[in-house]
Design an enzyme around this catalytic site. Structure first.
Site, mmCIF file in Angstrom:
data_model
loop_
_atom_site.group_PDB
_atom_site.id
_atom_site.type_symbol
_atom_site.label_atom_id
_atom_site.label_comp_id
_atom_site.label_asym_id
_atom_site.label_seq_id
_atom_site.Cartn_x
_atom_site.Cartn_y
_atom_site.Cartn_z
ATOM 1 N N GLU A 1 -3.900 27.367 91.142
ATOM 2 C CA GLU A 1 -2.532 27.031 90.920
ATOM 3 C C GLU A 1 -2.762 26.473 89.325
ATOM 4 O O GLU A 1 -1.608 26.927 88.648
ATOM 5 C CB GLU A 1 -2.866 25.452 91.346
ATOM 6 C CG GLU A 1 -1.383 24.703 91.492
ATOM 7 C CD GLU A 1 -1.404 23.425 92.259
ATOM 8 O OE1 GLU A 1 -1.993 23.645 93.331
ATOM 9 O OE2 GLU A 1 -0.702 22.405 91.878
ATOM 10 N N CYS B 1 0.111 20.560 97.505
ATOM 11 C CA CYS B 1 -1.080 20.158 98.368
ATOM 12 C C CYS B 1 -0.655 18.963 99.428
ATOM 13 O O CYS B 1 -1.571 18.995 100.501
ATOM 14 C CB CYS B 1 -2.249 19.828 97.445
ATOM 15 S SG CYS B 1 -1.954 18.621 96.241
ATOM 16 N N GLU C 1 3.958 30.258 108.302
ATOM 17 C CA GLU C 1 3.459 31.087 107.149
ATOM 18 C C GLU C 1 1.677 31.050 106.835
ATOM 19 O O GLU C 1 1.241 31.876 106.200
ATOM 20 C CB GLU C 1 3.928 30.206 105.794
ATOM 21 C CG GLU C 1 5.353 30.540 105.686
ATOM 22 C CD GLU C 1 6.150 29.390 106.460
ATOM 23 O OE1 GLU C 1 5.536 28.613 107.110
ATOM 24 O OE2 GLU C 1 7.373 29.190 106.410
#
Lengths: 162, 679
Positions: B280, B300, B367
């Protein structure tokens, strides 16, 4: 086929008249109810988004007040009082007989042809005339089952002759 | 100093807003089901009644304390009223206590025991209402609801969503997401589950997956891997009456217990939190350099992600595309472990133990799967872990301590503090500041690591500024979704220089994951603060503090993904988001009788209205009527097509027209009609 544009423009006007103010939810719903006779779900949804309040809140308000209904109401509205005095004078019997006559099932309120809607109200304040019934804003006191059926028959006859 | 007399004893008070708060501070527990400090006062349950000299019986939650008030809390009269209230509630309650998920922690049950209710003098009038188990995360059972309104207020006041509300009135009242055919799934729920936390009874509970996990464990062909989230170790001790200064002892006990239960490998999600930060932070530096999709939002917290997808889809590109630590755990483990354990991917079962109900939903996201196999098979909350430990007959208090399995059990302090609000930001800062330069607010701790503890705190909306290589970065740290809305609105309006953020961390639950809905229920804020403290303490004693120092993370990168942001990393460590429509209903202006027609959809969101959607609608209707297209075109109104910056928006047969005007609309309609005729 006719478009719904006038209907939509009306709701929009109602919202505009109330300046999209969420604190005016009840007046807005009142006007919608007056225009349509009931609160259509898609309109509630539109009002919720336009006023930026959650759908569940509007739904809560709409189901809280007996004035609002989510089902279309019939052409003729029969209100039967089930307050204490009327109840003692057996107004529930009248409800059952009319429902039977119009073939309205227990959990329903309106007849299939949407000609009649039956509502029970808690008290009409005319306990001296118990049991009381209102058909299309005409107050009828000292009601009996036969009288009630006659009243309904009279309206049915009128409707059929049209 | 003002005072009141409670049962003859003088108690001093200062600025408490009600009598109940004063009592709580003095360790007198007045019974209540509907009072929560963080919510508005509601006065629904009437259990907190006290006798005030000269004023009669009053509810303590909504009575202002006055100087020299004489209060009695335990008179015979009050006790009898409380008993009757509880009995009435129980008479209208689905008393299936032994099978209720809330059994033993249910406030109604506890109060009934406390007041010695051995008989209910009223006839049972419960009629079973149908449960709502449409979501992966929670089950709503209106038959167990006492109508205290805590969930309704929390969802509205703290989260700003208002999914739940009361419907009907009197004996017919119940909580529901609105609408006859509406359930939680079709509502705007983001599955944060905070309603579970404030619910005094078992009316809202997490959906249990314990049985599926036991089934997988008893299948000899399957290897079951488990990992625990950072916040889990802070709270489970509360259930077993254990205290721990830094959570390592309890984490060790959890590992032993899980090993005993039969899990093949026990990992720490903190390891994947380290990995998330490496990925990230890399993404953040990249975006910052290109000034693309700034501010970047953390990804998150799954409830926050769903919140953006449902309510602020304009901001979807701003969410970091990195998977959450749980998401990385699933994909990494499903990639590397089959080889290490010698099982096929199908026979590897991946379980995560988290303090969160929204993670249950996240695990089922399309996903987060590959070739039809989900990356994470089952998600357990801490409640469910406790149940598994109890079911296995282990004495958690006495069990030994053992350590996590390698490689994914090694973590740095950055991964640990993920479990609290501000933790992600702190971890990101530790990474980028130590990699890319110096920050002007460096604090050198006794342990000689650079701390960024100015991001810590308890307020729901914190703003900090750091200096990265001479450039000021505004950072916002948010918990609670109503606060998140505030930040998003201020970014949208975009007129204040102060509101130009580079990085925004959001956690849906107050306090972050430590206050998650999957944790043991806490009523006192001190409990949550103690959990947070435990994480920071753990971070302090751990050897490494910067995620980039996690050698095992580096090794996994080297062996499998190359560098952060590489093609492989993108495939396994990133994800996509999609616009999730809140409501399916549209307002139909006009619809031809046959089904084969060109659909026109006009956005009537607030923004588009301002930009003239009304005139466009009028024009299109007129245009259609004048040209007699009525049989081939249908028009409907959508409340918001969620492209507010490009309004007015009109779609014609799937084609989206941005900045629509009369000519553009006419041209597209004619084009689409021609396409249709040509077939």
């Amino acid at each position: 086929m006719k478009s719904n544009i006038t209907k939509f423009e009306m709701i929009y006007r109602i919202l505009e008249d109330n300046s999209f103010d969420r604190s005016k939810l009840v007046p807005i719903l009142q006007v919608v109810q007056k225009e349509y006779g009931y609160l259509p779900e898609e309109i509630l949804d539109f009002i919720a988004s336009s006023l930026d309040i959650s759908y569940s809140k509007i739904y809560g308000v709409a189901t809280f007040f007996t004035y609002f209904t989510l089902q279309p109401k019939g052409k003729h509205i029969i209100k039967i009082c089930t307050g204490t005095a009327c109840h003692v004078k057996k107004s529930t019997d009248i409800v059952n007989i009319i429902k039977n006559k119009l073939e309205i099932k227990n959990e329903e309120f309106s007849s299939k042809d949407n000609l009649f809607t039956i509502e029970t109200v808690a008290c009409l304040g005319t306990c001296g005339l118990a049991p009381v019934l209102i058909i299309d804003d005409n107050i009828q006191g000292k009601m009996t089952s036969d009288k009630a059926v006659n009243l309904v028959d009279a309206i049915l006859k009128q409707e059929r002759s049209k | 100093m003002k005072y009141l007399t409670v049962n003859g004893i003088k108690i001093l008070f200062s600025n408490e807003k009600n009598i109940l708060e004063i009592m709580k501070k003095k360790c007198i527990d007045i019974p209540t089901l509907c009072y929560h400090k963080e919510l508005s006062v509601y006065g629904a349950c009437r259990l907190c009644i006290v006798e005030v000299e000269g004023r009669g019986i009053l509810p303590a939650c909504s009575t202002l304390p006055e100087n020299a008030m004489q209060i009695r809390t335990n008179t015979e009269r009050i006790k009898e009223i409380r008993k009757i209230i509880i009995e009435l509630m129980l008479a209208n309650h689905d008393r299936e206590c032994p099978t209720c998920a809330k059994s033993e922690t249910c406030s109604l049950q506890i109060l009934s025991r406390r007041f010695g209710i051995d008989e209910i003098r009223f006839r049972n009038v419960t009629n079973k209402k149908s449960k709502d188990s449409s979501t992966y995360s929670l089950i709503v059972d209106p038959s167990k609801c006492v109508l205290c309104g805590s969930c309704v207020r929390f969802c509205d006041e703290i989260q700003g969503i208002g999914v739940l509300d009361f419907m009907n009135r009197g004996a017919q009242s119940k909580i529901c997401p609105g609408g006859n055919n509406m359930n939680l799934l079709s509502s705007g729920c983001v599955y944060c589950g905070q309603c579970i936390r404030v619910c005094p009874t078992g009316a809202i509970v997490p959906k249990s997956e314990v049985n599926y996990v036991w089934k997988a464990l008893s299948n000899p062909n399957k290897k079951v891997i488990v990992a625990i989230a950072p916040a889990v170790r802070t709270a489970i001790g509360e259930v077993f009456g254990l205290s721990d200064k830094n959570g390592t002892k309890i984490a060790g006990k959890i590992v032993s217990a899980l090993r005993y239960i039969g899990f093949t490998k026990i990992f720490d999600i903190s390891f994947f939190a380290d990995m998330t930060i490496v990925e990230e932070a890399n993404e953040f530096m990249d975006r910052l350099e290109k000034m693309k999709n700034i501010p970047m939002f953390t990804s998150c917290c799954p409830a926050w992600v769903i919140f953006v997808e449902k309510y602020y889809p304009d901001f979807i590109p701003n969410i970091s595309s990195c998977r959450s630590p749980q998401g990385m755990y699933g994909s990494v483990v499903k990639k590397i472990m089959p080889k290490i354990l010698g099982v096929s991917k199908e026979n590897l079962v991946v379980v995560s133990i988290v303090p969160c109900t929204a993670k249950k939903f996240e695990a089922r996201r399309h996903e987060l799967s590959k070739e039809g196999i989900a990356d994470i098979d089952y998600v357990l909350t801490v409640h469910e872990l406790v149940r598994m430990i109890e079911e296995s007959g282990l004495d958690f208090r006495k069990i030994d301590i053992s350590s996590f399995d390698m490689p994914c059990g090694f973590k740095t302090g950055a991964g640990i503090i993920f479990g609290t609000s501000g933790g992600v930001t702190e971890a990101v800062l530790r990474n980028i500041m130590n990699n890319n330069g110096k920050c002007d607010k460096d604090v050198i701790d006794a342990n000689k690591f650079t701390r960024f503890d100015f991001v810590r705190g308890d307020e729901g909306l914190r703003k900090v500024k750091v200096n990265l290589n001479g450039k000021d970065l505004n950072i916002a740290i948010v918990h609670g979704l109503k606060n998140a809305s505030k930040i998003l609105e201020s970014i949208k309006s975009n007129d204040n220089e102060k509101d130009k953020y580079s990085f925004v961390e959001v956690m849906a639950c107050p306090g972050g994951c430590v206050g998650g809905a999957g944790q043991p229920i806490y009523k006192n804020l001190n409990v949550r603060n103690a959990r947070t403290k435990m994480l920071y303490e753990n971070d302090r004693i751990i050897k490494f503090h910067n995620p980039q120092d996690n050698l095992y993370v580096s090794k996994i990168y080297k062996d499998h993904f190359g560098n952060p942001g590489s093609k492989q990393a993108c495939e396994y460590l990133h994800t996509r988001y999609k616009y999730a429509k809140k409501f399916k209903k549209v307002f139909e202006i006009y619809r031809p009788l046959n089904d084969d027609y060109v659909k026109i959809n006009i956005c009537f969101g607030n923004n588009c209205i301002q930009k003239g959607a009304k005139d466009i609608l009028k024009h299109i209707v007129k245009f259609i009527e004048n040209n007699n297209y009525e049989n081939n075109i249908g028009i409907s109104i959508s409340i918001c097509l969620e492209k507010c910056s490009k309004g007015p928006i009109v779609t014609v047969a799937e084609e989206v027209i941005e900045f629509c005007n009369f000519e553009l609309a006419e041209k597209t309609i004619i084009k689409k009609l021609r396409d249709k005729i040509r077939g």
